[in-house]
Design an enzyme around this catalytic site. Structure first.
Site, mmCIF file in Angstrom:
data_model
loop_
_atom_site.group_PDB
_atom_site.id
_atom_site.type_symbol
_atom_site.label_atom_id
_atom_site.label_comp_id
_atom_site.label_asym_id
_atom_site.label_seq_id
_atom_site.Cartn_x
_atom_site.Cartn_y
_atom_site.Cartn_z
ATOM 1 N N GLY A 188 0.776 -1.163 0.073
ATOM 2 C CA GLY A 188 -0.061 -0.003 -0.154
ATOM 3 C C GLY A 188 1.024 1.441 -0.088
ATOM 4 O O GLY A 188 0.406 2.433 0.613
ATOM 5 N N GLY B 131 -0.230 4.903 -0.961
ATOM 6 C CA GLY B 131 -1.521 5.965 -0.360
ATOM 7 C C GLY B 131 -0.939 6.770 0.312
ATOM 8 O O GLY B 131 0.326 7.374 0.179
ATOM 9 N N LEU C 77 -0.275 7.498 3.717
ATOM 10 C CA LEU C 77 0.717 7.173 4.553
ATOM 11 C C LEU C 77 1.937 6.807 3.670
ATOM 12 O O LEU C 77 3.107 7.062 4.034
ATOM 13 C CB LEU C 77 0.162 6.440 5.758
ATOM 14 C CG LEU C 77 1.488 5.779 6.699
ATOM 15 C CD1 LEU C 77 2.024 7.063 7.374
ATOM 16 C CD2 LEU C 77 0.737 4.846 7.395
ATOM 17 N N ASP D 280 2.160 -1.667 -4.532
ATOM 18 C CA ASP D 280 0.747 -1.321 -4.470
ATOM 19 C C ASP D 280 0.126 -1.991 -5.481
ATOM 20 O O ASP D 280 0.744 -2.562 -6.716
ATOM 21 C CB ASP D 280 0.777 0.240 -4.560
ATOM 22 C CG ASP D 280 -0.423 0.775 -3.917
ATOM 23 O OD1 ASP D 280 -1.645 0.529 -4.607
ATOM 24 O OD2 ASP D 280 -0.622 1.329 -2.845
ATOM 25 N N ILE D 281 -1.333 -2.019 -5.689
ATOM 26 C CA ILE D 281 -1.955 -2.187 -6.775
ATOM 27 C C ILE D 281 -1.933 -1.141 -7.901
ATOM 28 O O ILE D 281 -2.481 -1.436 -8.953
ATOM 29 C CB ILE D 281 -3.563 -2.763 -6.521
ATOM 30 C CG1 ILE D 281 -4.069 -1.908 -5.355
ATOM 31 C CG2 ILE D 281 -3.258 -4.214 -5.964
ATOM 32 C CD1 ILE D 281 -5.507 -2.392 -5.600
ATOM 33 N N ARG D 282 -1.829 0.003 -7.367
ATOM 34 C CA ARG D 282 -1.775 1.103 -8.263
ATOM 35 C C ARG D 282 -0.192 1.332 -8.773
ATOM 36 O O ARG D 282 0.650 0.821 -8.338
ATOM 37 C CB ARG D 282 -2.017 2.488 -7.397
ATOM 38 C CG ARG D 282 -3.353 2.613 -6.836
ATOM 39 C CD ARG D 282 -3.691 4.090 -6.374
ATOM 40 N NE ARG D 282 -3.656 4.412 -5.082
ATOM 41 C CZ ARG D 282 -3.881 5.498 -4.600
ATOM 42 N NH1 ARG D 282 -3.558 6.637 -5.284
ATOM 43 N NH2 ARG D 282 -3.561 5.627 -3.288
ATOM 44 N N TYR E 127 -14.999 -1.219 9.456
ATOM 45 C CA TYR E 127 -13.278 -0.611 9.507
ATOM 46 C C TYR E 127 -13.124 -0.886 11.121
ATOM 47 O O TYR E 127 -11.772 -1.644 11.153
ATOM 48 C CB TYR E 127 -13.100 0.701 9.246
ATOM 49 C CG TYR E 127 -11.761 1.275 8.920
ATOM 50 C CD1 TYR E 127 -10.900 0.950 8.304
ATOM 51 C CD2 TYR E 127 -11.291 2.208 10.063
ATOM 52 C CE1 TYR E 127 -9.550 1.258 8.296
ATOM 53 C CE2 TYR E 127 -10.139 2.645 10.086
ATOM 54 C CZ TYR E 127 -9.138 2.298 9.384
ATOM 55 O OH TYR E 127 -8.054 2.900 8.890
HETATM 56 N N1 LIG Z 1 -4.925 7.805 6.865
HETATM 57 C C1 LIG Z 1 -5.492 7.841 8.069
HETATM 58 O O1 LIG Z 1 -6.260 8.765 8.608
HETATM 59 C C2 LIG Z 1 -5.499 6.625 8.789
HETATM 60 C C3 LIG Z 1 -5.903 6.463 10.117
HETATM 61 C C4 LIG Z 1 -5.794 5.335 11.063
HETATM 62 C C5 LIG Z 1 -5.189 4.142 10.368
HETATM 63 N N2 LIG Z 1 -4.721 4.482 9.036
HETATM 64 C C6 LIG Z 1 -4.435 3.189 8.618
HETATM 65 O O2 LIG Z 1 -2.779 3.225 7.752
HETATM 66 C C7 LIG Z 1 -2.844 2.642 6.566
HETATM 67 C C8 LIG Z 1 -2.566 3.324 5.250
HETATM 68 O O3 LIG Z 1 -3.592 4.154 5.421
HETATM 69 P P1 LIG Z 1 -3.599 5.440 4.064
HETATM 70 O O4 LIG Z 1 -4.197 6.483 4.711
HETATM 71 O O5 LIG Z 1 -2.209 5.487 3.508
HETATM 72 O O6 LIG Z 1 -4.669 4.689 2.997
HETATM 73 P P2 LIG Z 1 -4.803 4.909 1.583
HETATM 74 O O7 LIG Z 1 -6.213 4.532 1.185
HETATM 75 O O8 LIG Z 1 -4.314 6.251 1.178
HETATM 76 O O9 LIG Z 1 -3.781 4.051 0.867
HETATM 77 C C9 LIG Z 1 -3.944 2.775 0.898
HETATM 78 C C10 LIG Z 1 -3.138 1.966 -0.224
HETATM 79 O O10 LIG Z 1 -3.350 0.479 -0.449
HETATM 80 C C11 LIG Z 1 -3.496 0.268 -1.785
HETATM 81 N N3 LIG Z 1 -4.313 -0.911 -1.808
HETATM 82 C C12 LIG Z 1 -5.774 -1.028 -1.810
HETATM 83 N N4 LIG Z 1 -5.879 -2.648 -2.187
HETATM 84 C C13 LIG Z 1 -4.735 -3.177 -2.301
HETATM 85 C C14 LIG Z 1 -4.545 -4.515 -2.354
HETATM 86 N N5 LIG Z 1 -5.382 -5.567 -2.487
HETATM 87 N N6 LIG Z 1 -3.139 -4.791 -2.387
HETATM 88 C C15 LIG Z 1 -2.188 -3.940 -2.153
HETATM 89 N N7 LIG Z 1 -2.368 -2.660 -2.139
HETATM 90 C C16 LIG Z 1 -3.666 -2.242 -2.122
HETATM 91 C C17 LIG Z 1 -4.124 1.354 -2.364
HETATM 92 O O11 LIG Z 1 -4.131 1.350 -3.940
HETATM 93 C C18 LIG Z 1 -3.560 2.437 -1.733
HETATM 94 O O12 LIG Z 1 -2.614 2.970 -2.306
HETATM 95 C C19 LIG Z 1 -4.186 1.643 6.571
HETATM 96 O O13 LIG Z 1 -3.918 0.345 7.042
HETATM 97 C C20 LIG Z 1 -5.294 2.484 7.408
HETATM 98 O O14 LIG Z 1 -6.168 1.605 7.980
HETATM 99 C C21 LIG Z 1 -4.818 5.457 8.290
#
Ligand SMILES: NC(=O)c1ccc[n+]([C@@H]2O[C@H](COP(=O)([O-])OP(=O)(O)OC[C@H]3O[C@@H](n4cnc5c(N)ncnc54)[C@H](O)[C@@H]3O)[C@@H](O)[C@H]2O)c1
Length: 316
Positions: A8, A11, A13, A34-36, A141
């Site tokens: 991921g 994304g 983070l 990533d898948i993207r 979630y």
């Molecule tokens: N952003 C926040 O505020 C927040 C808060 C609490 C926890 N988190 C956790 O932090 C982590 C990252 O969050 P983020 O904000 O970067 O999320 P995001 O949605 O921006 O990024 C997630 C990434 O995962 C990739 N993805 C989706 N399906 C996939 C798959 N099957 N295989 C591989 N990659 C895949 C997406 O393409 C994306 O780039 C997550 O586990 C989220 O639950 C985030």
């Protein structure tokens, strides 16, 4: 030297964590996946297309690069998860279990997996929510994150998999757009303020939520992953906090620098999610066990974003 894989990585983070890990450990030692398609923030280093629901593909990438440490970030976030509960359960659970089983089978050195304040539901105290209290989340979630935390503790206790975790609050970064969470408004608001537009907020004016600036989140993550194993006493997931604010308070922070900025409120289904979460978090365990300390308060974060976001918008 550790060889690191990030899932991921494209994304919100992942982009910033990948680039900081590459600064620390060297570009070639940090494999983004990533898948993207990769974005510019993760840089030019090694990248693999990898779906975390495909265990064989994760194994292939781990063998190809002799991976020792894995940051497993791929997930469906809170607001998007409510729209697709089956995918949320499948992606968030299968992905994590694939990673934990591989870590056990291949004896990986260390795993990071993020949990969230979404583990807490209405039964938890709203203010200074303790490390250990009722969770009972009301979102899918949150259910995936509670279950994930328990799997992490189980794999640590039964199989000595050194998996470490943080319950992030809402993460605010300006380098990439958020991925469908309930705290996304606190990123979008800066874009609208700089564009001279009125911001329509999907939460109510007084919806206080725990939040953290992205550079603090990256620091917390790397700090936790670098401390010796014996310092990590919480094996579900650590509460971590930095700032807590309402939409009205972030708007006032922006108005100090852009006095004409205006905000209006049209709460939608995300208000219900926000109402079920804590207002603020007690993170004393993280502070005392491994020295967690945040750097950015609301005004310092606002100043940093308003200074740096225009360059990002110009490039886009
Ligand atoms: N952003 C926040 O505020 C927040 C808060 C609490 C926890 N988190 C956790 O932090 C982590 C990252 O969050 P983020 O904000 O970067 O999320 P995001 O949605 O921006 O990024 C997630 C990434 O995962 C990739 N993805 C989706 N399906 C996939 C798959 N099957 N295989 C591989 N990659 C895949 C997406 O393409 C994306 O780039 C997550 O586990 C989220 O639950 C985030």
């Amino acid at each position: 030297m550790s060889k690191i894989l990030i899932t991921g990585a494209c994304g919100q983070l992942g982009s910033e964590l990948t680039s900081e890990l590459r600064n620390i450990y060297g570009t070639d030692n940090v494999i983004a996946s990533d898948i993207r398609e990769p974005n510019e923030y993760i840089g030019d280093g090694p990248f693999e297309h990898l779906d975390v629901m495909n265990k064989g593909r994760i194994e292939e990438v781990i063998e190809k690069y002799n991976i020792t440490v894995l940051y497993h970030l791929a997930a469906l976030l809170s607001a998007n998860a409510e729209k697709n509960i089956d995918l949320a359960w499948k992606l968030n659970m299968d992905g994590l279990l694939n990673v934990l089983n591989i870590a056990r089978e291949k004896n990986l050195e260390r795993i990071f997996w993020p949990s969230s304040i979404a583990v807490f539901g209405p039964d938890a105290p709203k203010k200074d929510t303790p490390q250990n209290t009722a969770t009972n989340p009301t979102t899918v979630y949150g259910i995936t994150k509670v279950a994930g935390e328990q799997w992490c503790a189980y794999f640590y206790n039964k199989f000595s998999v050194d998996v470490r975790s943080l319950r992030y609050p809402g993460l605010i970064g300006y380098k990439s757009l958020p991925g469908g969470g309930t705290t996304d408004y606190a990123v979008d608001i800066y874009h609208k303020a700089l564009a001279g537009e009125t911001f329509t907020c999907f939460l109510e004016a007084d919806a206080a939520l725990p939040m953290m600036y992205m550079s603090d989140a990256v620091k917390a993550t790397i700090d936790l992953m670098q401390v010796p194993e014996e310092k990590v006493k919480v094996r579900t997931s650590y509460n971590v906090s930095a700032i807590s604010f309402t939409p009205e308070e972030i708007a006032n922070s922006i108005k100090k620098q852009i006095p004409d900025f205006e905000i209006e409120y049209e709460p939608d289904y995300r208000q219900e999610i926000a109402s079920s979460w804590p207002d603020s978090i007690d993170d004393s365990a993280a502070r005392s066990d491994w020295g967690w300390k945040h750097e950015f308060d609301l005004d310092k974060m606002t100043a940093d974003i308003l200074e740096n976001l225009p360059q990002i918008i110009e490039k886009a």
